[in-house]
Enzyme design. Structure first.
Site, PDB file in Angstrom:
ATOM      1  N   LEU A 195       0.891  -1.321   0.063  1.00  0.00           N
ATOM      2  CA  LEU A 195       0.023   0.048   0.008  1.00  0.00           C
ATOM      3  C   LEU A 195       0.905   1.210  -0.014  1.00  0.00           C
ATOM      4  CD1 LEU A 195      -2.602  -1.197   2.566  1.00  0.00           C
ATOM      5  CD2 LEU A 195      -3.108  -1.005   0.084  1.00  0.00           C
ATOM      6  N   LEU A 226      -8.097   4.960   6.361  1.00  0.00           N
ATOM      7  CA  LEU A 226      -7.828   3.568   6.085  1.00  0.00           C
ATOM      8  C   LEU A 226      -6.437   3.568   5.882  1.00  0.00           C
ATOM      9  CD1 LEU A 226      -8.882   0.624   5.334  1.00  0.00           C
ATOM     10  CD2 LEU A 226      -9.182   1.742   2.946  1.00  0.00           C
ATOM     11  N   ASP A 227      -5.925   2.266   6.612  1.00  0.00           N
ATOM     12  CA  ASP A 227      -4.486   1.850   6.473  1.00  0.00           C
ATOM     13  C   ASP A 227      -3.491   3.150   6.976  1.00  0.00           C
ATOM     14  OD1 ASP A 227      -5.201  -0.645   6.008  1.00  0.00           O
ATOM     15  OD2 ASP A 227      -5.165  -0.281   3.874  1.00  0.00           O
ATOM     16  N   GLU A 228      -3.972   4.183   7.518  1.00  0.00           N
ATOM     17  CA  GLU A 228      -2.881   5.196   7.694  1.00  0.00           C
ATOM     18  C   GLU A 228      -2.739   5.495   9.422  1.00  0.00           C
ATOM     19  OE1 GLU A 228      -3.591   8.792   5.839  1.00  0.00           O
ATOM     20  OE2 GLU A 228      -4.028   7.755   3.558  1.00  0.00           O
TER      21      GLU A 228
END
Length: 283
Positions: A195, A226-228
């Site tokens: 990612l 999201l995903d951070e």
């Protein structure tokens, strides 16, 4: 029986913090077993983790009351944890079970100082695996029509089982902002570290098509972004042109399992302190 605890704190950096903290512990008759510290010049904050033994004649409540005055003086964010207490985990999983299997084995064998209170999934695939370890399995199917109800069931499970940490072990559902906020600081996710280059389905196949030379995994705290969320642990492995997508999945699965287990261990041992959008992780 030894009564040992872990003090974890952060505060604006200034002189005398270690002196005052260690002096207070000494004054209570505590024996410091291990201490780690870090001062961040960029943020101007100081971070400290102290593992100490409390004498049998002293009470934790008295120590906390005395420490609260010091904490107020220095503007500390602080917690004292029972080092002997086993953290209770809820593991969320979908249809990829390598991380779940690894966590179940590590908990069962004593490699992780945790109790897995329950496993929950939007699919029934790993009911038998969970049962083989004596762990309750909850099938909580979800789609667009019942997402709020399904997430409420997860929160009720967290409360009922007195869960300390929720682990997303390849749980392939995006949590709502409401659920992220309810689990702030106590939910860890694992994903491939492609990612944002390789988002979506079949990231290893996308990576293979691009001829990557390194693959890896990242464990982070869950946030509404999201995903951070703040990163806890990462690792990589080298790959080459001769490897198939299946080979990359195999290598990537191993890395994901190891990275997630290390992140869980750091969390339950109270080695992680938030530093803005980053983390301080004491080894």
């Amino acid at each position: 029986m030894r009564h040992d605890y872990i003090l974890a704190l952060s505060c604006p950096d200034r002189t005398g913090i270690v002196y005052r903290v260690s002096g207070l512990l000494f004054g209570q008759g505590c024996n410091i077993l291990d201490a780690q510290q870090f001062g961040d010049e960029e943020t101007g904050r100081f971070f400290l983790r102290v593992h100490f033994e409390l004498p049998a004649q002293e009470t934790l409540e008295a120590l906390q009351e005395r420490f609260a005055s010091l904490a107020a003086e220095f503007g500390m964010d602080w917690q004292i944890h029972d080092a002997r207490r086993r953290a209770r985990l809820l593991v969320l999983v979908s249809r990829q079970g390598h991380c779940l299997n690894d966590l179940l084995f590590r908990a069962h064998s004593g490699q992780l100082h945790v109790d897995i209170a329950a496993v929950a999934s939007n699919h029934p695939d790993f009911a038998a695996l969970s049962a083989s370890y004596g762990v309750p399995f909850h099938h909580l199917p979800v789609d667009a029509s019942n997402r709020a109800e399904q997430e409420q069931a997860i929160l009720e499970l967290v409360e009922r089982e007195q869960v300390d940490l929720v682990v997303l072990a390849r749980y392939m559902q995006i949590l709502s902002p409401r659920l992220c906020e309810a689990l702030a600081g106590r939910a860890i996710n694992i994903h491939h570290s492609f990612l944002p280059s390789f988002k979506g389905a079949q990231p290893y196949h996308q990576a293979h098509a691009r001829g990557v030379k390194i693959i890896g995994a990242t464990a982070h705290y869950v946030t509404p972004d999201l995903d951070e969320g703040p990163i806890i642990e990462q690792d990589v492995a080298r790959v080459d042109h001769a490897m198939t997508p299946r080979d990359l999945v195999r290598v990537g699965s191993d890395i994901e399992s190891q990275v997630l287990a290390r992140a869980v261990r750091r969390h339950v041992e109270h080695r992680i302190l938030l530093n803005g959008h980053k983390t301080v992780v004491f080894r």
